[in-house]
Motif scaffolding. Sequence first.
Motif, PDB file in Angstrom:
ATOM      1  N   ALA A  83       0.864  -1.432   0.033  1.00 13.09           N
ATOM      2  CA  ALA A  83       0.150   0.074  -0.077  1.00 13.09           C
ATOM      3  C   ALA A  83       0.620   1.331   0.103  1.00 13.09           C
ATOM      4  N   GLU A 118      -8.834   9.022  -3.542  1.00 17.14           N
ATOM      5  CA  GLU A 118      -9.691   8.233  -4.143  1.00 17.14           C
ATOM      6  C   GLU A 118      -9.347   6.963  -4.882  1.00 17.14           C
ATOM      7  N   THR A 135      -6.629   5.033  -3.790  1.00 17.95           N
ATOM      8  CA  THR A 135      -6.493   4.059  -2.888  1.00 17.95           C
ATOM      9  C   THR A 135      -7.576   3.538  -1.967  1.00 17.95           C
ATOM     10  N   GLY A 136      -8.397   4.437  -1.784  1.00 15.95           N
ATOM     11  CA  GLY A 136      -9.470   4.125  -0.893  1.00 15.95           C
ATOM     12  C   GLY A 136      -9.167   4.792   0.644  1.00 15.95           C
ATOM     13  N   PHE A 137      -8.055   5.257   0.856  1.00 17.40           N
ATOM     14  CA  PHE A 137      -7.782   5.812   2.190  1.00 17.40           C
ATOM     15  C   PHE A 137      -8.310   7.404   2.398  1.00 17.40           C
ATOM     16  N   LYS A 138      -8.547   7.750   3.647  1.00 16.93           N
ATOM     17  CA  LYS A 138      -9.082   9.102   3.897  1.00 16.93           C
ATOM     18  C   LYS A 138      -7.955  10.103   3.558  1.00 16.93           C
ATOM     19  N   ASN A 183      -5.341  10.819   6.199  1.00 12.14           N
ATOM     20  CA  ASN A 183      -4.514   9.569   6.535  1.00 12.14           C
ATOM     21  C   ASN A 183      -3.583   9.564   5.400  1.00 12.14           C
ATOM     22  N   LYS A 214       0.549   9.363   6.187  1.00  6.56           N
ATOM     23  CA  LYS A 214       1.253   8.028   5.441  1.00  6.56           C
ATOM     24  C   LYS A 214       2.529   8.746   4.642  1.00  6.56           C
TER      25      LYS A 214
END
Lengths: 163, 201
Positions: free
Chosen positions: A114, A133, A135-138, A141, A145
């Motif tokens: 990831a 959008e 990766t689907g992470f906020k 976040n 990261k």
Amino acid sequence: MDKKKKFTEIYNKYSSGLRKLCYGYCGDTDLADDLLQDTFLSVWKNLEKFRGEAKLSTWIYRIAVNTCLSNIRKQKLKMVKSNNELLNAIPETKTDTESHIKTLYKSISLLKEADRFIIMLFLEEKSYQEIAEITGFKESNVRVKIHRIKKELTEIYKSNEQF
Amino acid sequence: MNSFDDIKNLWNKGEGTQQSLSPDLSSSSKDARYKMQSKYKWGTISLALTGCFIIALAIFPDLNLQKWYTYGAMGLISLICFAQAIFLYQNYLKIQRISDLSLPADHLKQWEAYYALRKKQNKWNGPVYFLALNLAMAIYFIEIFSGRPILNVMIMLSIYFGWMAFAYFYIGKRVMKKEKERLNQIINELKELNIQFKSEQ
């Protein structure tokens, strides 16, 4: 615009960046080409489904990420081989810049899966929102990261450079 | 090379272009997904054709079989072939339904579900297919072998059942064990990836 023309435009615009993403993910040029080929095969098959709700680049990069992830087994088998090859091959076969670039890709491929995508999308100058959008992470976040992965990648790169 | 900015410069220098101008969409893909789909597709086609061939053989006028149960056995064999063909085709469709457009966590979840299903199928599909096929073959052999010298029948049956027992208990078990290990490994890897993509989303 017909499908083929649209597809060719997409290929010309995105193939370079996507190949880097695939290469950074797997650390192997042959496998990166396979992954790129499979990504565009999926783009071709799904092109009619693109409704413009997201940015085209977000849509394409997400397909590339999913294609890489679903090839995990092939990638893991090759990675062991290419890691060994890298250490032996770089000094005598590549110029300084080329060997630095190869070391960079190899360093990226040593991060968690990831994390690899997040940092490569960042290096490709995607916005935090677009990375989120894809990766689907906020988004918040993603920021945290990226800060962590930057440090980690720099350290891995430095230690690989010493070889 | 001391900072992340240097890494960024290096990344921008990296060559991303491929040699070919566009991907060859007509060539067969090396992707595991398409390979699996291709395996199921050709499995479906060959089993359906085998089923049709056996039916054609049974209705061929010169076959000259006397007993109804021999025809019944041939019907059963073709039915088993068709059932297995449908089974393979369903697996083909399951892979086709996995969306490349989903978020990575959902995409991984779909693959995980597929492999978990394969693991379940492995437990029953092989043995059921093997037993049903051999039962039908045993019925078929009753008439084929009747009236022949007992020694020839014994030899033929020993070879047939010997091969079947070897195929099932030795080769089949080994293949299934290997397949189970492979599926477990894939499921674990997918779970591991899914944790990465799901954590603190």
